[in-house]
Design an enzyme around this catalytic site. Structure first.
Site, PDB file in Angstrom:
ATOM      1  N   HIS A  20       0.819  -1.212   0.000  1.00 42.60           N
ATOM      2  CA  HIS A  20       0.000   0.000   0.000  1.00 42.60           C
ATOM      3  C   HIS A  20       0.854   1.264   0.000  1.00 42.60           C
ATOM      4  O   HIS A  20       0.341   2.358  -0.235  1.00 42.60           O
ATOM      5  CB  HIS A  20      -0.905  -0.018   1.231  1.00 42.60           C
ATOM      6  CG  HIS A  20      -2.298   0.506   0.983  1.00 42.60           C
ATOM      7  ND1 HIS A  20      -2.877   0.605  -0.274  1.00 42.60           N
ATOM      8  CD2 HIS A  20      -3.249   0.962   1.850  1.00 42.60           C
ATOM      9  CE1 HIS A  20      -4.102   1.088  -0.165  1.00 42.60           C
ATOM     10  NE2 HIS A  20      -4.345   1.325   1.107  1.00 42.60           N
ATOM     11  N   TYR A  66      -3.235   8.868   7.812  1.00 43.26           N
ATOM     12  CA  TYR A  66      -3.404   7.542   7.234  1.00 43.26           C
ATOM     13  C   TYR A  66      -4.072   7.664   5.873  1.00 43.26           C
ATOM     14  O   TYR A  66      -4.615   8.707   5.512  1.00 43.26           O
ATOM     15  CB  TYR A  66      -4.165   6.627   8.200  1.00 43.26           C
ATOM     16  CG  TYR A  66      -3.266   6.118   9.295  1.00 43.26           C
ATOM     17  CD1 TYR A  66      -2.459   5.001   9.090  1.00 43.26           C
ATOM     18  CD2 TYR A  66      -3.180   6.785  10.511  1.00 43.26           C
ATOM     19  CE1 TYR A  66      -1.599   4.546  10.078  1.00 43.26           C
ATOM     20  CE2 TYR A  66      -2.320   6.349  11.504  1.00 43.26           C
ATOM     21  CZ  TYR A  66      -1.528   5.226  11.289  1.00 43.26           C
ATOM     22  OH  TYR A  66      -0.663   4.793  12.255  1.00 43.26           O
ATOM     23  N   ASN A  68      -6.770   6.862   4.354  1.00 46.44           N
ATOM     24  CA  ASN A  68      -8.135   7.336   4.113  1.00 46.44           C
ATOM     25  C   ASN A  68      -8.330   8.814   4.413  1.00 46.44           C
ATOM     26  O   ASN A  68      -9.430   9.334   4.230  1.00 46.44           O
ATOM     27  CB  ASN A  68      -9.149   6.492   4.886  1.00 46.44           C
ATOM     28  CG  ASN A  68      -8.950   6.552   6.382  1.00 46.44           C
ATOM     29  OD1 ASN A  68      -8.020   7.191   6.871  1.00 46.44           O
ATOM     30  ND2 ASN A  68      -9.816   5.891   7.121  1.00 46.44           N
ATOM     31  N   ASP A  93      -0.555   2.669  -5.304  1.00 49.94           N
ATOM     32  CA  ASP A  93      -0.607   1.241  -5.603  1.00 49.94           C
ATOM     33  C   ASP A  93      -1.891   0.934  -6.363  1.00 49.94           C
ATOM     34  O   ASP A  93      -2.929   1.536  -6.105  1.00 49.94           O
ATOM     35  CB  ASP A  93      -0.539   0.427  -4.308  1.00 49.94           C
ATOM     36  CG  ASP A  93      -1.660   0.798  -3.334  1.00 49.94           C
ATOM     37  OD1 ASP A  93      -1.786   1.989  -2.986  1.00 49.94           O
ATOM     38  OD2 ASP A  93      -2.430  -0.094  -2.928  1.00 49.94           O
ATOM     39  N   ASN A 114      -8.955   4.118  -0.982  1.00 56.09           N
ATOM     40  CA  ASN A 114      -9.380   5.142  -0.025  1.00 56.09           C
ATOM     41  C   ASN A 114      -8.599   6.444  -0.152  1.00 56.09           C
ATOM     42  O   ASN A 114      -9.129   7.525   0.120  1.00 56.09           O
ATOM     43  CB  ASN A 114      -9.274   4.610   1.398  1.00 56.09           C
ATOM     44  CG  ASN A 114     -10.330   3.572   1.701  1.00 56.09           C
ATOM     45  OD1 ASN A 114     -11.431   3.615   1.157  1.00 56.09           O
ATOM     46  ND2 ASN A 114      -9.996   2.611   2.562  1.00 56.09           N
TER      47      ASN A 114
END
Length: 202
Positions: A20, A66, A68, A93, A114
Site C-alpha cells: 500500500h 493515514y 483514508n 498502488d 481510499n
C-alpha cells in the site's frame, strides 16, 4: 505541467514495506535522485520537499495522515500554493495492474482506493493525474486488505521497482506537461504478467 507530486501510503516504520506504500516508494526515489530531503510540515499534514526545476517549483508530498485521510494534506498544500487539480500527480498502488506494470491517466474513479477517494472529496474533483503502480490482486475480494498491507515477495518487488524506475525515467516529460508522450513510453514498456507455474504431471 505538474506542480505537485503526491505519493500515497501509511506513515510509520511498520507500514514502510507494505504494498500500500508504493506511492511513498516512488516519491522517495524522486527525492533520493534529486538530493532532496522530505521534511515534516505541520501545516500540510505531511512530509514535503521542493524540487526546483526549469519550469518552476514542483512540490513533493507524502501525507502524514493515514491513507483514508490523504486528501487533507493534498488540499492544504494545493490551496496554499494555488495548484489546480490538473497540475497534481498522485502516485499510488494499483490492484488492477500486475507487478511490473505502471500506467498514467487523468481523472477517473477511485476503484475502492481510499486515498484517491479522499483526495477527490477534499479537492472537490477527480480531475487529477494518477500514476498507477501495479501490485497485483490476491484473487479474492475478501483478501484485499491483508494483501495491500502485506509485503511483496522479492520476485514481485523487483518487478515493481523496475516499473517505478520507468516512471522516474518519464518524470522530465511529466514536469514539462508532455503527458501523451509519457503515457506512450510508460504503457509501451509494460511487461506482461508472470505466467502461473505449471503443475508437474502426476
Amino acid at each position: 505541467m505538474i506542480r505537485l507530486i503526491v505519493g500515497l501510503g501509511n506513515p510509520g516504520p511498520e507500514h514502510a514495506l507494505q504494498r500500500h506504500n508504493a506511492g511513498f516508494w516512488w516519491v522517495d526515489q524522486i527525492a533520493q535522485r534529486e538530493g532532496l530531503a522530505l521534511r515534516a510540515e505541520r501545516g500540510f499534514f505531511g512530509d514535503v520537499a521542493r524540487l526546483r526545476g526549469p519550469h518552476g517549483d514542483v512540490w513533493l508530498l507524502e501525507p502524514g495522515t493515514y491513507m483514508n485521510r490523504s486528501g487533507q494534506a493534498v488540499a492544504a498544500l494545493a490551496r496554499f500554493y494555488k495548484i489546480a487539480p490538473e497540475h497534481i500527480l498522485v502516485a499510488h498502488d494499483e490492484l488492477d495492474l500486475p507487478p511490473g506494470q505502471i500506467k498514467l491517466k487523468l481523472a477517473g474513479g477511485h476503484a475502492g482506493h481510499n486515498g484517491l477517494r479522499d483526495i477527490a472529496a477534499q479537492i472537490g474533483t477527480p480531475q487529477f493525474w494518477r500514476l498507477r503502480i501495479g501490485i497485483g490482486h490476491p484473487g479474492d475480494r475478501d483478501a484485499v486488505v491483508g494483501f495491500v498491507l502485506g509485503r511483496p515477495p522479492r520476485s514481485e518487488l523487483e518487478r515493481i521497482e523496475q516499473a517505478m524506475q520507468r516512471g522516474l525515467d518519464e518524470l522530465p516529460r511529466l514536469l514539462r506537461g508532455e503527458f501523451e508522450a509519457a503515457m506512450m513510453h510508460l504503457h509501451r514498456g509494460n511487461v506482461p504478467p508472470a505466467a502461473p507455474a505449471k503443475e508437474s504431471p502426476k
